[in-house]
Write an enzyme that holds these catalytic residues in place. Sequence first.
Site, PDB file in Angstrom:
ATOM      1  CE1 TYR A  28      -9.844   1.548   7.910  1.00 57.21           C
ATOM      2  CE2 TYR A  28     -10.839   3.190   9.332  1.00 57.21           C
ATOM      3  CZ  TYR A  28      -9.723   2.655   8.735  1.00 57.21           C
ATOM      4  OH  TYR A  28      -8.494   3.212   8.967  1.00 57.21           O
ATOM      5  CE  LYS A  53      -7.267  -0.525   9.504  1.00 57.14           C
ATOM      6  NZ  LYS A  53      -5.996  -1.074   8.952  1.00 57.14           N
ATOM      7  N   GLY A 107      -0.501   4.902  -1.079  1.00 56.46           N
ATOM      8  CA  GLY A 107      -1.563   5.576  -0.340  1.00 56.46           C
ATOM      9  C   GLY A 107      -1.097   6.811   0.402  1.00 56.46           C
ATOM     10  N   GLY A 114       0.830  -1.206   0.000  1.00 60.62           N
ATOM     11  CA  GLY A 114       0.000   0.000   0.000  1.00 60.62           C
ATOM     12  C   GLY A 114       0.861   1.251   0.000  1.00 60.62           C
ATOM     13  CG  ASP A 126      -0.360   1.015  -4.269  1.00 62.52           C
ATOM     14  OD1 ASP A 126      -0.416   1.502  -3.132  1.00 62.52           O
ATOM     15  OD2 ASP A 126      -1.335   0.980  -5.037  1.00 62.52           O
TER      16      ASP A 126
HETATM   17  N1  SER Z   1      -8.908   8.587   8.482  1.00 64.20           N
HETATM   18  C1  SER Z   1      -9.621   7.350   8.645  1.00 64.20           C
HETATM   19  C2  SER Z   1     -10.982   7.410   8.077  1.00 64.20           C
HETATM   20  O1  SER Z   1     -11.535   8.462   8.067  1.00 64.20           O
HETATM   21  C3  SER Z   1      -9.707   6.991  10.098  1.00 64.20           C
HETATM   22  O2  SER Z   1      -8.890   5.907  10.342  1.00 64.20           O
HETATM   23  O3  SER Z   1     -11.498   6.438   7.668  1.00 64.20           O
END
Ligand code: SER
Length: 311
Positions: free
Chosen positions: A141, A145, A13, A10, A36
Amino acid sequence: MTTERILIVGAGGQIGSVLTDALRQNYGNDHVIASDMRDLGAQAGPTEVLNALDGNALDHLVQKWKITQIYHLAAILSATGEKDPMWAWNINMSSLFNVLETARNRNIRKVYYPSSIAVFGESADRDLTPQTEVLIPATVYGISKVAGENWAHYYFHRYGLDVRSLRYPGIIGYQSMPGGGTTDYAVDIYHYAVRKEAYTCFLSENTRLPMLYMDDAIRATLELMDAPAEKLTVRTSYNLAGMSFTPAEIAASIQKVLPGFQISYAPDFRQAIADSWPGAIDDSAARADWGWAPRYDLDAMTHDMLSHLHP
Ligand code: SER
């Protein structure tokens, strides 16, 4: 001369690109392999095209370059993830499993895996979220995590794999653009300001979120990775704080330098995501274990951002 050989997954990014440069400064250009899914073009050191969902390709790269450390930065972020939760889950978890399994099988010395403030949900203390908080996130997300942190913890205890992790807040830098996050407004706003354009913010004016300047984020990452393993008491992921502000406060900070700057507010679906996150988090474990201290507050960041960005 270092014997380390680092693979960044990655590397195209927002954070990966800046981290690549920092690691090349420290270890030498040829010791840091930037990968990437997109072709990264010509760089100061080696690059590879890698789809992190392809475990065999990852394993091949690790052997080809005799990799000793992996930084796994690839992920689908909060806002993009909500558009297709199963897709986001699959990418975030499959890529992590590929990294962890390759690391275990190829005797990788250290792995870096970022987590996020998105692990916290509405049940968390919003004013100063502790390190050990109940984690019931509102986004896929965040769920990925939370799971990822626990897998990092598992690989450390079960296999002795030295996986290290930080719960990044929103990261703001002039070097690169974020993509698909809920904190992205805090980068966009500076680009509008230097172009002398008014900015319409997708969060409401009093939405307070934890944020961190890129220089501090990179330094935190390198300091964590350099810390003696025996100092690290957190093997899920460390809370990491820099500053906290609202859209109105960042606009006011910009107006101190550019008095004509104007902001308006048009909250969209990202408001609900932001509302599920803390306003500030307690990073005392990071401070105690490996000496973390941020250097940039809001106004110092604004000065640095505006001095580097050009219309
Ligand atoms: N910057 C990230 C997001 O907004 C937070 O981990 O998804």
